[in-house]
Design a protein around this motif. Structure first.
Motif, PDB file in Angstrom:
ATOM      1  N   UNK A  48      32.444  29.801  56.273  1.00  0.00           N
ATOM      2  CA  UNK A  48      32.469  31.244  56.027  1.00  0.00           C
ATOM      3  C   UNK A  48      33.805  31.663  55.431  1.00  0.00           C
ATOM      4  N   UNK A  49      34.880  31.098  55.985  1.00  0.00           N
ATOM      5  CA  UNK A  49      36.225  31.419  55.495  1.00  0.00           C
ATOM      6  C   UNK A  49      36.373  31.009  54.038  1.00  0.00           C
ATOM      7  N   UNK A  50      35.911  29.797  53.695  1.00  0.00           N
ATOM      8  CA  UNK A  50      36.047  29.331  52.322  1.00  0.00           C
ATOM      9  C   UNK A  50      35.238  30.201  51.354  1.00  0.00           C
ATOM     10  N   UNK A  51      34.039  30.608  51.764  1.00  0.00           N
ATOM     11  CA  UNK A  51      33.229  31.475  50.905  1.00  0.00           C
ATOM     12  C   UNK A  51      33.942  32.798  50.661  1.00  0.00           C
ATOM     13  N   UNK A  52      34.510  33.385  51.730  1.00  0.00           N
ATOM     14  CA  UNK A  52      35.256  34.642  51.563  1.00  0.00           C
ATOM     15  C   UNK A  52      36.452  34.451  50.649  1.00  0.00           C
ATOM     16  N   UNK A  53      37.151  33.323  50.828  1.00  0.00           N
ATOM     17  CA  UNK A  53      38.319  33.061  49.997  1.00  0.00           C
ATOM     18  C   UNK A  53      37.943  32.908  48.527  1.00  0.00           C
ATOM     19  N   UNK A  54      36.826  32.240  48.262  1.00  0.00           N
ATOM     20  CA  UNK A  54      36.381  32.078  46.871  1.00  0.00           C
ATOM     21  C   UNK A  54      36.038  33.434  46.269  1.00  0.00           C
ATOM     22  N   UNK A  55      35.319  34.263  47.040  1.00  0.00           N
ATOM     23  CA  UNK A  55      34.988  35.605  46.543  1.00  0.00           C
ATOM     24  C   UNK A  55      36.269  36.408  46.270  1.00  0.00           C
ATOM     25  N   UNK A  56      37.214  36.347  47.216  1.00  0.00           N
ATOM     26  CA  UNK A  56      38.458  37.095  47.044  1.00  0.00           C
ATOM     27  C   UNK A  56      39.246  36.568  45.849  1.00  0.00           C
ATOM     28  N   UNK A  57      39.270  35.240  45.694  1.00  0.00           N
ATOM     29  CA  UNK A  57      40.042  34.650  44.597  1.00  0.00           C
ATOM     30  C   UNK A  57      39.450  34.975  43.239  1.00  0.00           C
ATOM     31  N   UNK A  58      38.138  35.204  43.169  1.00  0.00           N
ATOM     32  CA  UNK A  58      37.510  35.473  41.878  1.00  0.00           C
ATOM     33  C   UNK A  58      37.451  36.960  41.539  1.00  0.00           C
ATOM     34  N   UNK A  59      37.838  37.823  42.486  1.00  0.00           N
ATOM     35  CA  UNK A  59      37.773  39.258  42.211  1.00  0.00           C
ATOM     36  C   UNK A  59      38.675  39.655  41.041  1.00  0.00           C
ATOM     37  N   UNK A  60      39.843  38.994  40.930  1.00  0.00           N
ATOM     38  CA  UNK A  60      40.773  39.384  39.872  1.00  0.00           C
ATOM     39  C   UNK A  60      40.307  38.911  38.504  1.00  0.00           C
ATOM     40  N   UNK A  61      39.301  38.029  38.452  1.00  0.00           N
ATOM     41  CA  UNK A  61      38.816  37.554  37.162  1.00  0.00           C
ATOM     42  C   UNK A  61      38.223  38.687  36.335  1.00  0.00           C
ATOM     43  N   UNK A  62      37.555  39.640  37.008  1.00  0.00           N
ATOM     44  CA  UNK A  62      36.888  40.719  36.270  1.00  0.00           C
ATOM     45  C   UNK A  62      37.874  41.695  35.650  1.00  0.00           C
ATOM     46  N   UNK A  63      39.158  41.603  36.055  1.00  0.00           N
ATOM     47  CA  UNK A  63      40.144  42.522  35.494  1.00  0.00           C
ATOM     48  C   UNK A  63      40.877  41.916  34.295  1.00  0.00           C
ATOM     49  N   UNK A  64      40.572  40.679  33.959  1.00  0.00           N
ATOM     50  CA  UNK A  64      41.227  40.022  32.826  1.00  0.00           C
ATOM     51  C   UNK A  64      40.477  40.340  31.536  1.00  0.00           C
ATOM     52  N   UNK A  65      41.193  40.279  30.423  1.00  0.00           N
ATOM     53  CA  UNK A  65      40.632  40.752  29.171  1.00  0.00           C
ATOM     54  C   UNK A  65      39.979  39.653  28.341  1.00  0.00           C
ATOM     55  N   UNK A  66      40.654  38.516  28.159  1.00  0.00           N
ATOM     56  CA  UNK A  66      40.118  37.485  27.272  1.00  0.00           C
ATOM     57  C   UNK A  66      39.367  36.425  28.064  1.00  0.00           C
ATOM     58  N   UNK A  67      38.401  35.776  27.389  1.00  0.00           N
ATOM     59  CA  UNK A  67      37.635  34.716  28.033  1.00  0.00           C
ATOM     60  C   UNK A  67      38.528  33.539  28.399  1.00  0.00           C
ATOM     61  N   UNK A  68      39.470  33.204  27.509  1.00  0.00           N
ATOM     62  CA  UNK A  68      40.367  32.078  27.793  1.00  0.00           C
ATOM     63  C   UNK A  68      41.222  32.362  29.018  1.00  0.00           C
ATOM     64  N   UNK A  69      41.701  33.581  29.145  1.00  0.00           N
ATOM     65  CA  UNK A  69      42.510  33.955  30.304  1.00  0.00           C
ATOM     66  C   UNK A  69      41.689  33.851  31.585  1.00  0.00           C
ATOM     67  N   UNK A  70      40.438  34.299  31.525  1.00  0.00           N
ATOM     68  CA  UNK A  70      39.549  34.222  32.688  1.00  0.00           C
ATOM     69  C   UNK A  70      39.292  32.766  33.054  1.00  0.00           C
ATOM     70  N   UNK A  71      39.010  31.932  32.031  1.00  0.00           N
ATOM     71  CA  UNK A  71      38.722  30.522  32.290  1.00  0.00           C
ATOM     72  C   UNK A  71      39.894  29.795  32.915  1.00  0.00           C
ATOM     73  N   UNK A  72      41.105  30.031  32.406  1.00  0.00           N
ATOM     74  CA  UNK A  72      42.283  29.346  32.962  1.00  0.00           C
ATOM     75  C   UNK A  72      42.559  29.803  34.391  1.00  0.00           C
ATOM     76  N   UNK A  73      42.337  31.075  34.661  1.00  0.00           N
ATOM     77  CA  UNK A  73      42.527  31.568  36.029  1.00  0.00           C
ATOM     78  C   UNK A  73      41.548  30.886  36.985  1.00  0.00           C
ATOM     79  N   UNK A  74      40.314  30.688  36.531  1.00  0.00           N
ATOM     80  CA  UNK A  74      39.324  30.006  37.371  1.00  0.00           C
ATOM     81  C   UNK A  74      39.728  28.565  37.633  1.00  0.00           C
ATOM     82  N   UNK A  75      40.328  27.908  36.646  1.00  0.00           N
ATOM     83  CA  UNK A  75      40.737  26.517  36.817  1.00  0.00           C
ATOM     84  C   UNK A  75      41.877  26.382  37.820  1.00  0.00           C
ATOM     85  N   UNK A  76      42.587  27.472  38.071  1.00  0.00           N
ATOM     86  CA  UNK A  76      43.691  27.429  39.020  1.00  0.00           C
ATOM     87  C   UNK A  76      43.282  27.675  40.460  1.00  0.00           C
TER      88      UNK A  76
END
Length: 631
Positions: free
Chosen positions: A261-289
């Protein structure tokens, strides 16, 4: 380990009036263990047979009414058989009884046999038990001993002052004790003082209230400094007089569940900032981190597909090994087919994940954006690890979708802004000069050519206004809200110069929309109906400006509740051109700009609606808007 039945042959006699349990009887006849089975059609025949032959068990049929099968009163048949054969054990074969009928039989002390075709050994053992040929020698204390010894979770019994009266082997192991050693101890002996005090007070309160405590989650840190969670259930137990005499409880380790449950919440929290990024490349690199936030993966690879060329672009954030370079063919396959691919530690490919295969690499599609690859942190993925990977893939895909839409919108708005600038500056300025010159010319001469010039300039002015409106309407709708259809229709009608026309609201309702945009769409539809009441492929009458005397425009909620309509009483629109009238610039009227209905279509699409032209009841045109949220 189950108790073996005695080796004596069981002679069972079934009463089967219509042969509906022939298949069960045949299965028992083929069963390898010692059993002799025969059947008769009635209780009377069974009584006669039992008096003449050896019968260890008489089984009568009990069934509820079913399609093509009558009900059979098994309890009545049981009582008649018992009356005639008091020394012979009798049972009821439960063919399709419901819980109510089964409960009635149990309350009467009747043995019931449940037919399970896939488990003949179960039927066989039930028959022997009902015949008294299989007796379980274990006492209640022996059964409780088995429960305490083999149940995998913690079980315990305490008296009314908190002393352990019994505990499972799992409970004793938790405190490095034997089961015999924990009896007589209290929580003060095996827990820290504060935890023991809290537990004692909670259990005393439970005894006082009589209310059980069910699946309470409790967190603690073990002696190795690790976070642990347990699910605790406790209830009071009572003596024969109903007085509370202690506690019965269980405890189950749910640490793994809580960590998931903790890991699922952490993944959701970690991906929330992806929707605020502008370029696809920026979003992709953030996901890889996000590998630190997803401990089940050791490496994440995002590969984007170029919108124009389709070329694949593997992203990188460090100098680590590239999954794309190692598994290029697999990534290309996933992008082409949009289906996931999983690779085993031996390099074999699979289209579906299964725990039975050692999957170490997972490559998931990102719709038309590309693919997302994962390498397992351990040797292989668990099902939970794949679930986390799919959660990240869904979040990343949504972020890429949004970035793509916003980029397209930005480009569209840039084009519209440029277009509006050209219209307002490069066209309006010379138009103003021409209009002023026409006014001066009219003062100098009364030539009929002046009127033609002024009419042409007025048409150009209307065309410019329509184009500017189109540029503004092409942008995304603003905030939507519930608006009354009757009110917005009335507002739109005030703008239409049609004193001889009539607006009728057939039915009222509330539409969720951008109010200003909806008003503007209705303005264009009303103006189209009044000025071109006989359809876009006809000439406007001389009194079009004032509106045709017999023009009636109707507005209402659709009968299916899926939107609203605008209908007029004109000659309608030719079905052959109904799709074309929504095209930008299309008009068959010499005075039309060709933008009114295109603006209507644009506003509808911006809301996510569909608009379709049909015939109104009076033969005119009807515009149906569907996909509209109503309240």
């Amino acid at each position: 380990m189950g108790v073996e039945p005695s080796v004596g042959t069981l002679h069972a006699l079934f009463v089967d009036p219509d042969g509906r349990i022939d298949s069960v009887i045949e299965t028992l006849r083929e069963y390898p263990d010692p059993i002799e089975v025969q059947s008769v059609p009635s209780v009377a025949d069974a009584v006669e047979t039992a008096r003449a032959e050896r019968v260890d068990l008489l089984v009568v049929l009990g069934a509820l009414e079913a399609e093509h099968e009558p009900a059979i009163d098994g309890i009545d048949a049981y009582e008649r058989a018992r009356e005639s054969l008091p020394e012979t054990p009798v049972a009821v074969y439960d063919y399709n009884w419901d819980n109510e009928r089964l409960k009635d039989a149990i309350e009467r002390g009747i043995d019931t046999i449940k037919g399970v075709p896939e488990a003949p050994e179960l039927v066989y053992r039930q028959l022997r038990s009902a015949a008294g040929m299989e007796v379980d020698p274990r006492t209640d204390s022996e059964l409780l001993e088995s429960l305490f010894e083999y149940y995998p979770h913690q079980l315990f019994l305490k008296d009314d002052v908190g002393r352990f009266e019994g505990a499972s082997a799992a409970t004793a192991r938790e405190y490095d004790l034997a089961r015999s050693e924990i009896v007589g101890l209290t929580d003060y002996d095996i827990l820290d003082p504060e935890t023991a005090r809290q537990t004692y007070e909670e259990e005393q309160a439970l005894l006082a209230s009589g209310e059980p405590e069910i699946e309470r989650i409790e967190h603690y840190v073990d002696d190795q400094g690790r976070d642990r969670w347990v699910s605790i259930t406790k209830a009071p137990r009572y003596d024969e007089e109903g007085e509370p005499i202690g506690i019965v409880g269980s405890s189950r380790d749910v640490t793994e569940e809580k960590r998931k449950e903790y890991m699922v919440r952490e993944v959701h929290a970690a991906t929330e900032h992806l929707v605020r990024m502008e370029s696809k490349a920026e979003i992709g690199r953030a996901a890889m981190g996000l590998t630190e936030d997803i401990p089940v993966v050791s490496r994440i690879q995002v590969v984007l597909s170029d919108d124009a060329t389709g070329e694949l672009e593997p992203l990188s954030i460090d100098d680590g090994d590239s999954l794309f370079e190692t598994y290029r063919d697999r990534f290309e396959d996933v992008v082409e087919t949009r289906q996931p691919r999983y690779l085993t530690t031996g390099g074999q490919a699979a289209g579906e994940f299964t725990d039975e295969r050692d999957i170490s690499i997972a490559i998931l599609p990102l719709d038309d954006h590309g693919a997302l690859g994962f390498a397992a942190d351990a040797d292989t993925f668990t099902e939970f690890g794949i679930d986390l990977a799919n959660i990240l893939a869904s979040s990343l895909e949504a972020a890429l979708d949004r970035a793509g839409r916003e980029r397209e919108l930005e480009e569209q708005n840039d084009r519209l802004e440029e277009f509006a600038s050209i219209v307002s500056h490069d066209l309006r300025n010379p138009l103003n000069v021409a209009s002023a010159s026409a006014e001066l010319l009219a003062e100098e001469t009364d030539s009929e050519h002046v009127d033609r010039i002024e009419n042409a300039l007025e048409r150009m002015e209307r065309l410019i206004e329509a184009l500017l409106t189109l540029a503004r309407r092409g942008q995304v709708v603003g905030e939507t809200e519930p608006v009354a259809l009757e009110a917005v229709a009335s507002d739109a009608w005030q703008v239409v110069d049609a004193p001889r026309a009539t607006l009728t609201v057939d039915s009222t309702g509330t539409v969720v929309a951008d109010r200003d945009r909806l008003v503007e769409a209705l303005e264009n539809l009303f103006r189209n109906a009044v000025e071109h009441g006989t359809g876009p492929d006809s000439q406007a009458p001389d009194d079009a400006v004032e509106g045709r005397a017999d023009t009636t425009v109707r507005v209402g909620i659709r009968g299916d509740g899926n939107g609203f309509y605008v209908a007029d009483g004109g000659d309608g629109i030719d079905p052959d051109i109904r799709e074309r009238v929504f095209e930008m610039g299309y008009s068959q009227s010499p005075d039309g700009t060709g933008y009114g209905l295109y603006i209507v279509s644009t506003i509808a699409q911006a809301h996510g609606w569909s608009v379709e032209i049909t015939d109104s009841k009076s033969g005119g045109a009807r515009f149906d808007f569907t996909g509209v949220e109503l309240q």
